[in-house]
Design an enzyme around this catalytic site. Structure first.
Site, PDB file in Angstrom:
ATOM      1  N   HIS A 206       0.743  -1.298  -0.013  1.00 39.08           N
ATOM      2  CA  HIS A 206       0.111   0.001  -0.016  1.00 39.08           C
ATOM      3  C   HIS A 206       0.949   1.169  -0.031  1.00 39.08           C
ATOM      4  O   HIS A 206       0.352   2.189  -0.197  1.00 39.08           O
ATOM      5  CB  HIS A 206      -1.005   0.003   1.279  1.00 39.08           C
ATOM      6  CG  HIS A 206      -0.355   0.361   2.552  1.00 39.08           C
ATOM      7  ND1 HIS A 206       0.419  -0.699   3.136  1.00 39.08           N
ATOM      8  CD2 HIS A 206      -0.161   1.474   3.211  1.00 39.08           C
ATOM      9  CE1 HIS A 206       0.997  -0.117   4.443  1.00 39.08           C
ATOM     10  NE2 HIS A 206       0.539   1.309   4.439  1.00 39.08           N
TER      11      HIS A 206
HETATM   12  C1  UD1 Z   1      -1.817   5.655   5.961  1.00 43.62           C
HETATM   13  C2  UD1 Z   1      -0.499   5.839   6.472  1.00 43.62           C
HETATM   14  C3  UD1 Z   1       0.399   4.752   6.947  1.00 43.62           C
HETATM   15  C4  UD1 Z   1      -0.103   3.582   7.172  1.00 43.62           C
HETATM   16  C5  UD1 Z   1      -1.378   3.313   6.316  1.00 43.62           C
HETATM   17  C6  UD1 Z   1      -2.151   2.037   6.839  1.00 43.62           C
HETATM   18  C7  UD1 Z   1       0.115   8.445   6.240  1.00 43.62           C
HETATM   19  C8  UD1 Z   1       0.838   9.362   5.748  1.00 43.62           C
HETATM   20  N1  UD1 Z   1       0.239   7.024   6.028  1.00 43.62           N
HETATM   21  O1  UD1 Z   1      -1.524   5.105   4.638  1.00 43.62           O
HETATM   22  O2  UD1 Z   1       1.756   5.113   7.631  1.00 43.62           O
HETATM   23  O3  UD1 Z   1       0.838   2.401   7.030  1.00 43.62           O
HETATM   24  O4  UD1 Z   1      -2.370   4.485   6.630  1.00 43.62           O
HETATM   25  O5  UD1 Z   1      -3.300   1.714   5.870  1.00 43.62           O
HETATM   26  O6  UD1 Z   1      -0.751   8.594   7.255  1.00 43.62           O
HETATM   27  N2  UD1 Z   1      -8.934   4.998   1.429  1.00 43.62           N
HETATM   28  C9  UD1 Z   1     -10.075   4.598   1.428  1.00 43.62           C
HETATM   29  N3  UD1 Z   1     -10.831   4.106   2.137  1.00 43.62           N
HETATM   30  C10 UD1 Z   1     -10.171   4.414   3.785  1.00 43.62           C
HETATM   31  C11 UD1 Z   1      -8.893   4.925   3.771  1.00 43.62           C
HETATM   32  C12 UD1 Z   1      -8.198   5.221   2.713  1.00 43.62           C
HETATM   33  O7  UD1 Z   1     -10.567   4.276   0.209  1.00 43.62           O
HETATM   34  O8  UD1 Z   1     -10.877   4.086   4.702  1.00 43.62           O
HETATM   35  C13 UD1 Z   1      -8.032   5.439   0.335  1.00 43.62           C
HETATM   36  C14 UD1 Z   1      -8.247   6.919  -0.173  1.00 43.62           C
HETATM   37  O9  UD1 Z   1      -8.179   6.723  -1.658  1.00 43.62           O
HETATM   38  C15 UD1 Z   1      -6.975   7.473   0.289  1.00 43.62           C
HETATM   39  C16 UD1 Z   1      -5.862   6.251   0.244  1.00 43.62           C
HETATM   40  O10 UD1 Z   1      -6.799   5.153   0.367  1.00 43.62           O
HETATM   41  O11 UD1 Z   1      -6.689   8.644  -0.362  1.00 43.62           O
HETATM   42  C17 UD1 Z   1      -4.639   6.501   0.850  1.00 43.62           C
HETATM   43  O12 UD1 Z   1      -5.143   6.620   2.448  1.00 43.62           O
HETATM   44  P1  UD1 Z   1      -4.308   7.486   3.358  1.00 43.62           P
HETATM   45  O13 UD1 Z   1      -4.965   7.493   4.614  1.00 43.62           O
HETATM   46  O14 UD1 Z   1      -3.912   8.904   2.811  1.00 43.62           O
HETATM   47  O15 UD1 Z   1      -3.097   6.845   3.521  1.00 43.62           O
HETATM   48  P2  UD1 Z   1      -2.734   5.252   3.784  1.00 43.62           P
HETATM   49  O16 UD1 Z   1      -1.902   4.703   2.304  1.00 43.62           O
HETATM   50  O17 UD1 Z   1      -3.708   4.388   4.078  1.00 43.62           O
END
Ligand code: UD1
Length: 364
Positions: free
Chosen positions: A202
């Site tokens: 991820h």
């Molecule tokens: C975040 C953390 C990372 C952790 C990870 C666990 C940061 C910078 N990174 O990364 O350290 O390992 O969480 O998962 O904060 N999305 C959904 N549904 C959700 C959440 C996210 O669809 O419930 C999608 C969205 O398109 C979003 C993308 O995932 O833009 C990334 O989510 P984000 O929370 O920005 O970062 P993670 O990659 O999850």
């Protein structure tokens, strides 16, 4: 003693599960705040349910966005909570945008900040999590380090005051939950012990570069000719696969929804090995007695690479099959987990917060 804990993303929610219990045992009042950085059922609610975490007192609903948007929205909303609740300490976990937002709010309001999982460092230095870790550590007052290396990393940056090696709360959680691991996914997917690999990918540096993502997916498809490949896919990765039109590259791979903690651990326990870029999972794989190919240029959990247990595979031209075959089977097995404490990290944290509140003051 009143603590405001801020969680928001999957790995923080599971850490909260064990810390919450210990705060309660020590008579510490805890106000729980969920930023809403993760909001899908599979990414958030399910962890509250299976780990029996109480409902948050505040849900900030910040949702997804750019790093600035997530951090900024969390700061604006969390500042209101912090000003209203006036806690003795703000507790933040790990390295997400939620973490750094909470730490900055505390620092600016001059409320002591305690950081669980302090001192982890890894390249690339400009990855969002690394920036979050450094900023959080430098504005925190109590730094709860999960490993000796984390303590050394902090010292190298001049941070020695307020640092406590307590061990890793993830290890506490593992020990506590092991009797409850859920092995049902093995039957549901018609797997057999040792005939499958568990994959989680991820990180932005793996998902957002099409060349790199394609290499990973091609490698998994190749591997699936030898072993079943089970891939609980993070929503970010799913979006990129669709955006780049890479669905075909996943032929032969079992892509499933993200799993809750108990199901994921059940799956890892009986796997052949794990391929991951998750900080948490590479350690949990070790707790399970399994090995991981870590698809990262560096790791904050370097101890496991140094003893030869986990192997970094980045950047590489070989397939995962070749990489796995070249892993030395005869690693020196360290006394399991000694580097991550004795499984009582959350108890030590609660103890430090309750008995040593004199220490909980802002650093000069
Ligand atoms: C975040 C953390 C990372 C952790 C990870 C666990 C940061 C910078 N990174 O990364 O350290 O390992 O969480 O998962 O904060 N999305 C959904 N549904 C959700 C959440 C996210 O669809 O419930 C999608 C969205 O398109 C979003 C993308 O995932 O833009 C990334 O989510 P984000 O929370 O920005 O970062 P993670 O990659 O999850």
């Amino acid at each position: 003693m009143k603590v405001v804990s801020l969680v928001g993303a999957r790995p923080q929610i599971i850490k909260e599960a064990v810390v919450q219990e210990q705060l309660q045992k020590n008579g510490i009042q805890e106000v729980l705040v969920h930023s809403g950085q993760h909001y899908d059922y599979d990414m958030s609610d399910v962890f509250f349910k299976v780990l029996k975490i109480r409902e948050p007192d505040y849900s900030l609903g910040v949702g997804s966005g750019t790093h600035g948007e997530i951090t900024g929205r969390t700061m604006i909303a969390f500042e209101q909570v912090a000003m209203k609740e006036k806690p003795d300490v703000i507790l933040v976990y790990g390295d997400t945008d939620t973490t750094v937002a909470g730490a900055l709010v505390g620092a600016k309001l001059k409320i002591p900040v305690a950081h669980v999982e302090a001192g982890i460092r890894q390249e690339p230095h400009n990855m969002p999590e690394e920036i979050n870790r450094k900023v959080t550590d430098h504005v925190s007052d109590l730094l709860f380090a999960p490993s000796r290396l984390a303590v050394e990393n902090l010292a190298r940056e001049g941070i020695t005051e307020g640092v406590y090696f307590v061990g890793d709360v993830m290890y506490d959680l593992f020990l506590k939950m092991k009797p409850h691991f859920d092995y049902s996914a093995i039957d549901e997917l018609s797997l057999q012990e040792g005939n499958y690999v568990v994959v989680t990918i991820h990180r932005d540096f793996n998902t957002d570069d099409p060349v790199r993502l394609k290499w990973i997916l091609d490698g998994l498809r190749e591997l699936s000719k030898q072993l079943r490949v089970v891939f609980p896919m993070h929503p970010r990765t799913k979006k990129r696969v669709q955006q780049f039109g890479f669905e075909d590259a996943l032929e032969g791979v079992d892509v499933i929804q993200p799993l809750d903690y108990l199901k994921l651990m059940g799956l890892v326990m009986q796997s052949a090995f794990v391929i991951t870029d998750s900080g948490g999972l590479q350690k949990e794989t070790y707790f399970c007695g399994k090995r991981a190919l870590v698809v990262m240029p560096d790791t904050g959990w370097r101890e496991l690479v140094d003893i030869g247990w986990n192997v970094l595979v980045y950047p590489v031209n070989d397939t995962f099959n070749v990489l796995w075959e070249s892993v030395d089977a005869k690693v020196i097995e360290n006394a399991l987990c000694y580097v991550y404490g004795a499984g009582n990290a959350s108890a030590l944290i609660a103890d430090l917060l309750s008995n040593k509140s004199a220490h909980v003051k802002r650093r000069n």
